[in-house]
Motif scaffolding. Sequence first.
Motif: not given
Length: 222
Positions: A109-122, A124-136
Motif C-alpha cells: 500500500w505504501i508502494k501504491a501511494a508512492r506510484s506515479g500515474r503510469e504505474g498506479r493502476e498496477k 493498486v492491484e498488487e495492493a489488493c492482491k495482498a489483501l485477499e488472504p486476509l479477506e479469506n
Amino acid sequence: MGEELQVFGTHVSPFSRRVELALQLKAIPYQYIEEDIPKKSPFLLKYNPLYKKVPVLVHNGIPLVESLIILEYIDENWKTNPILPQHPRERARARFLANYIDDKVFPSWIKAARSGREGREKAVEEACKALEPLENELKSNKFFGGDSIGLVDIVGIFVGYWIPVMQQALGFQILTTHRFPKLTKWSQELLKHSVVNQALPPKHDLSSYIQACYPHHLGSKL
C-alpha cells in the motif's frame, strides 16, 4: 507492585497506535511521549539506537522495540484480556498473519501511494492482491480473534483505518464492500469498538499527514 510504563511514538503511526491499543484493551496505565521523528529526541536515540524509530516501550527503565515484539511482551506480562490465542496452533497462525500484514500488506500500500500515474493502476492491484488472504481468513468471524479483538485485529488496524483514510486522501477506492465484503464489515465492527475508536488519530490529522507525504498524487482517480 509499582510499575513505570512509557510509550514513545508518533500519533499518525499505525505501529505506535497498535502498542497503545493493546495497552488500552488490557487497561494498563502508561505514559505516552510524542516523538518528532525528523528530529529524533535524545531519549529515542538512547532507547532505540539501532533503528532510531518508534514505537519504543520502556518498562521500568528497560526498552523494547519493534511493535510485534512489544505486543507479545505485553500479552505475556499482563494476562488480562489476552490478545493471542491459547492454542499453540492458533497462536502460530496469528503470528503468521500479523507478520504477513507487516511484510506484504503494508509495503504494497505504501508502494501504491508512492506510484506515479503510469504505474498506479498496477500498484493498486498488487495492493489488493495482498489483501485477499486476509479477506479469506476472516470466514464468518466478527474479528480475526473471533468474538474479541486479538493480535491480528490490532496489527490490522492499518487495514481497517489507515487504508480507508489513505484512499480518500489520495483519490482511489479499493477497500470496498463489493471486492472485500468481509474486510469492510470487519473494519466497521473494529472502528465501532469504544477502545479502538479512542486510540485512533483523528481522520483530519491523518489525512493531512498523508497528503503532505504524497502531495503529487492528489486527485489521481482510478
